[in-house]
Design an enzyme around this catalytic site. Structure first.
Site, short mmCIF file in Angstrom:
data_model
loop_
_atom_site.label_atom_id
_atom_site.label_comp_id
_atom_site.label_asym_id
_atom_site.label_seq_id
_atom_site.Cartn_x
_atom_site.Cartn_y
_atom_site.Cartn_z
N ARG A 68 0.82 -1.21 0.00
CA ARG A 68 0.00 0.00 0.00
C ARG A 68 0.86 1.26 0.00
O ARG A 68 0.50 2.27 -0.62
CB ARG A 68 -0.93 0.00 1.22
CG ARG A 68 -1.90 -1.18 1.22
CD ARG A 68 -3.06 -0.94 2.13
NE ARG A 68 -3.88 0.18 1.67
CZ ARG A 68 -4.79 0.80 2.41
NH1 ARG A 68 -4.99 0.41 3.66
NH2 ARG A 68 -5.49 1.79 1.92
N ASN A 99 -8.96 8.33 6.03
CA ASN A 99 -7.98 7.80 5.08
C ASN A 99 -6.57 7.83 5.66
O ASN A 99 -6.22 8.74 6.42
CB ASN A 99 -8.02 8.61 3.78
CG ASN A 99 -9.37 8.54 3.11
OD1 ASN A 99 -10.12 7.59 3.33
ND2 ASN A 99 -9.69 9.53 2.30
N ASP A 101 -3.91 7.73 3.54
CA ASP A 101 -3.01 8.30 2.53
C ASP A 101 -2.71 9.75 2.89
O ASP A 101 -3.26 10.31 3.83
CB ASP A 101 -3.64 8.19 1.13
CG ASP A 101 -4.96 8.95 1.02
OD1 ASP A 101 -4.98 10.18 1.23
OD2 ASP A 101 -6.00 8.31 0.73
N HIS A 116 -7.26 7.23 11.56
CA HIS A 116 -6.82 5.84 11.50
C HIS A 116 -5.35 5.68 11.19
O HIS A 116 -4.91 4.59 10.83
CB HIS A 116 -7.67 5.07 10.48
CG HIS A 116 -9.12 5.05 10.82
ND1 HIS A 116 -10.13 4.97 9.88
CD2 HIS A 116 -9.75 5.09 12.02
CE1 HIS A 116 -11.31 4.97 10.48
NE2 HIS A 116 -11.11 5.05 11.78
#
Length: 206
Positions: A68, A99, A101, A116
């Site tokens: 990822r 998210n 990212d 998260h």
């Protein structure tokens, strides 16, 4: 977003709080979780995204998150990320995201709270919330078994896994309480405790 950007501004800048989820990054090519073809149709979340899975098979979990991390290098912010960043020219904007990212930051948003965790960071297996143990790790550097945090424990992704406490929840709730405008985009609000955050805006705000 365009209507917010074009709205007449008062002397005091309004406070906008935006809660975002996987749908915001999907257009950039970041895989979602529960949609058709999502990550949890390809991988077992009980093995790849839980504290139990980490304790039983850390090598497989690291392989999943290293994948990822590599994928994140190949994507770019999309129009939603860019428009949210542009709102800062007119409003006091805080983004609370589910998210992991960094596309909000890459688009230019200044105030982003990750509920998260973050793919760009690693932390200690023993003290994951200790600021001294949390550090940035370049995305092209894999996390390997044997890599140590400053406390001597195995490095792990700075991610909140199933079975772990969301430490930023109360901070997010306090930010939302002060909002003049509250926006929810790209999330089905099916994951707790993030889904409970909609209880905190003032009843009268849009």
């Amino acid at each position: 977003f365009e209507s917010l950007l074009n709205e007449e501004q008062s002397v005091a800048r309004k406070r906008i709080v935006v809660l975002t989820g996987a749908g915001v990054s999907a257009e950039s090519g970041v895989a979602t979780f529960r949609d058709e073809g999502g990550l949890w149709q390809q991988y077992d979340w009980q093995r790849m995204a839980s504290i139990e899975g980490w304790e039983e098979e850390p090598a497989k979990v690291l392989e999943f998150y290293n994948m990822r991390r590599r994928d994140l290098m190949e994507v770019q912010p999309n129009k939603a990320h860019l428009l949210l960043a542009e709102l800062e020219n007119h409003y006091d904007v805080s983004i609370i995201t589910q998210n992991i990212d960094n596309l909000h930051e890459r688009a230019g948003s200044s105030h982003v709270l990750h509920l998260h965790g973050e793919l760009t960071k690693v932390t200690s297996s023993d003290n994951r919330n200790d600021p001294k143990c949390i550090k940035e790790l370049p995305l092209d550097m894999p996390i390997k078994l044997g890599d140590k945090a400053v406390d001597g424990s195995q490095l792990r992704p700075h991610i909140v896994w199933f079975g772990e406490f969301v430490t930023e929840y109360q901070t997010a709730a306090e930010i939302i309480k002060d909002a003049d405008i509250f926006v929810v985009i790209g999330t089905s609000l099916t994951v707790t405790p993030a889904s409970e955050l909609i209880r905190y805006p003032h009843r009268c705000i849009p």
